[in-house]
Design a protein around this motif. Sequence first.
Motif, PDB file in Angstrom:
ATOM      1  N   ASN A   1       0.824  -1.213   0.000  1.00  0.00           N
ATOM      2  CA  ASN A   1       0.000   0.000   0.000  1.00  0.00           C
ATOM      3  C   ASN A   1       0.857   1.262   0.000  1.00  0.00           C
ATOM      4  N   MET A   2       1.908   1.248   0.808  1.00  0.00           N
ATOM      5  CA  MET A   2       2.729   2.449   0.949  1.00  0.00           C
ATOM      6  C   MET A   2       3.667   2.672  -0.229  1.00  0.00           C
ATOM      7  N   THR A   3       4.127   1.586  -0.855  1.00  0.00           N
ATOM      8  CA  THR A   3       5.121   1.738  -1.928  1.00  0.00           C
ATOM      9  C   THR A   3       4.500   1.876  -3.320  1.00  0.00           C
ATOM     10  N   SER A   4       3.229   1.578  -3.467  1.00  0.00           N
ATOM     11  CA  SER A   4       2.611   1.629  -4.794  1.00  0.00           C
ATOM     12  C   SER A   4       2.745   2.993  -5.483  1.00  0.00           C
ATOM     13  N   PRO A   5       2.603   4.135  -4.780  1.00  0.00           N
ATOM     14  CA  PRO A   5       2.819   5.424  -5.461  1.00  0.00           C
ATOM     15  C   PRO A   5       4.256   5.583  -5.955  1.00  0.00           C
ATOM     16  N   ILE A   6       5.211   5.036  -5.227  1.00  0.00           N
ATOM     17  CA  ILE A   6       6.612   5.116  -5.623  1.00  0.00           C
ATOM     18  C   ILE A   6       6.860   4.308  -6.886  1.00  0.00           C
ATOM     19  N   LEU A   7       6.100   3.216  -7.045  1.00  0.00           N
ATOM     20  CA  LEU A   7       6.267   2.317  -8.185  1.00  0.00           C
ATOM     21  C   LEU A   7       5.467   2.763  -9.405  1.00  0.00           C
ATOM     22  N   ASN A   8       4.829   3.933  -9.312  1.00  0.00           N
ATOM     23  CA  ASN A   8       4.031   4.487 -10.421  1.00  0.00           C
ATOM     24  C   ASN A   8       2.885   3.560 -10.826  1.00  0.00           C
ATOM     25  N   ILE A   9       2.237   2.968  -9.845  1.00  0.00           N
ATOM     26  CA  ILE A   9       1.063   2.141 -10.095  1.00  0.00           C
ATOM     27  C   ILE A   9      -0.160   3.050 -10.111  1.00  0.00           C
ATOM     28  N   PRO A  10      -0.954   3.037 -11.179  1.00  0.00           N
ATOM     29  CA  PRO A  10      -2.153   3.892 -11.238  1.00  0.00           C
ATOM     30  C   PRO A  10      -3.121   3.554 -10.105  1.00  0.00           C
ATOM     31  N   VAL A  11      -3.739   4.566  -9.528  1.00  0.00           N
ATOM     32  CA  VAL A  11      -4.597   4.347  -8.371  1.00  0.00           C
ATOM     33  C   VAL A  11      -5.812   3.497  -8.726  1.00  0.00           C
ATOM     34  N   THR A  12      -6.309   3.610  -9.955  1.00  0.00           N
ATOM     35  CA  THR A  12      -7.464   2.791 -10.355  1.00  0.00           C
ATOM     36  C   THR A  12      -7.092   1.320 -10.426  1.00  0.00           C
ATOM     37  N   LEU A  13      -5.912   1.039 -10.957  1.00  0.00           N
ATOM     38  CA  LEU A  13      -5.423  -0.342 -11.025  1.00  0.00           C
ATOM     39  C   LEU A  13      -5.180  -0.882  -9.619  1.00  0.00           C
ATOM     40  N   PHE A  14      -4.615  -0.042  -8.777  1.00  0.00           N
ATOM     41  CA  PHE A  14      -4.375  -0.403  -7.379  1.00  0.00           C
ATOM     42  C   PHE A  14      -5.692  -0.734  -6.675  1.00  0.00           C
ATOM     43  N   PHE A  15      -6.695   0.105  -6.879  1.00  0.00           N
ATOM     44  CA  PHE A  15      -8.000  -0.062  -6.226  1.00  0.00           C
ATOM     45  C   PHE A  15      -8.623  -1.409  -6.595  1.00  0.00           C
ATOM     46  N   MET A  16      -8.661  -1.729  -7.881  1.00  0.00           N
ATOM     47  CA  MET A  16      -9.277  -2.970  -8.332  1.00  0.00           C
ATOM     48  C   MET A  16      -8.490  -4.196  -7.875  1.00  0.00           C
ATOM     49  N   ALA A  17      -7.167  -4.099  -7.871  1.00  0.00           N
ATOM     50  CA  ALA A  17      -6.343  -5.230  -7.443  1.00  0.00           C
ATOM     51  C   ALA A  17      -6.561  -5.539  -5.959  1.00  0.00           C
ATOM     52  N   VAL A  18      -6.700  -4.509  -5.154  1.00  0.00           N
ATOM     53  CA  VAL A  18      -6.948  -4.719  -3.727  1.00  0.00           C
ATOM     54  C   VAL A  18      -8.332  -5.324  -3.506  1.00  0.00           C
ATOM     55  N   PHE A  19      -9.343  -4.774  -4.179  1.00  0.00           N
ATOM     56  CA  PHE A  19     -10.714  -5.246  -3.984  1.00  0.00           C
ATOM     57  C   PHE A  19     -10.857  -6.725  -4.356  1.00  0.00           C
ATOM     58  N   ILE A  20     -10.321  -7.096  -5.505  1.00  0.00           N
ATOM     59  CA  ILE A  20     -10.447  -8.481  -5.966  1.00  0.00           C
ATOM     60  C   ILE A  20      -9.433  -9.386  -5.263  1.00  0.00           C
ATOM     61  N   GLY A  21      -8.209  -8.905  -5.137  1.00  0.00           N
ATOM     62  CA  GLY A  21      -7.132  -9.751  -4.625  1.00  0.00           C
ATOM     63  C   GLY A  21      -7.266 -10.151  -3.172  1.00  0.00           C
ATOM     64  N   LEU A  22      -7.875  -9.304  -2.353  1.00  0.00           N
ATOM     65  CA  LEU A  22      -8.017  -9.628  -0.938  1.00  0.00           C
ATOM     66  C   LEU A  22      -9.370 -10.249  -0.602  1.00  0.00           C
TER      67      LEU A  22
END
Length: 282
Positions: free
Chosen positions: A190-211
Amino acid sequence: MRSLVGLIVVILTATFYLYLLSSYLPPGPQLPKKDHEGETRKSNDDEDNPSEMETAASRLKFPSDLDELKEMAELLQFYKTEHTGYVLLLFCSAYLYKQAFAIPGSSFLNILAGALFGTWFGLLLACVLTTVGATLCFLLSQAFGKQHIVRLFPDKVATLQKKVEENRSSLFFFLLFLRFFPMSPNWFLNMTSPILNIPVTLFFMAVFIGLMPYNFICVQTGSMLSHISSLDDLFSWSVVLKLLLIACVALLPGALIRKYSTRHLHLDGLETNGLSQDKKNR
């Protein structure tokens, strides 16, 4: 320095809000008491204690073990009979607080969701709160914490950055794998995703489905909390193996994309400037 001060202000404000919410309880039903035989019963009017509400407030804290979790579930279930809205607001606020500030122990709250709201509504609530809380952590890191995270975890950030760039062509499935994998440190992702240039929309969907599988296991456990004698019942080997299998399945689409993608076939020729080329494409 300014970013650190801003983060401290946000943490203090959120902490003060949660303190007020848990301290000033609305009038509720009589708290359950134990008689000399250990049976739970409601107190009569002539047995009322003036400090009963203060006692209830003092019991509202983040559970750290199974006994505290059961006590918290009993208290909130009893209080929920007349104040469902307040219990829901308190639970959501506490959950978002832990997720946004990367505080360990979300599994306890997932179990509590099952105990309070049942399996299916509890699962929906846990998935939504997990995703929103993780996204808040993402945004806080983006606004205040990038430089501090890189300074504190330089090697881990570099390793994860390398893996992300290697899987940039199938990034969503790689993120799903990380979330499905039971040993992944979600707080760090969660904390490093902005550093890795991961789009927030992609991050949001990956968390919702992945967890979702992990949340389902915890919530389902909470629906039968009174029968659980140890947290080992939650993380048995069979459960861990199922999560590992789901994580491996999540890698398959990404592997196929990497194998047959034209972009991947030409990646070797761009090794020296691949990162800059990715940035131009975005």
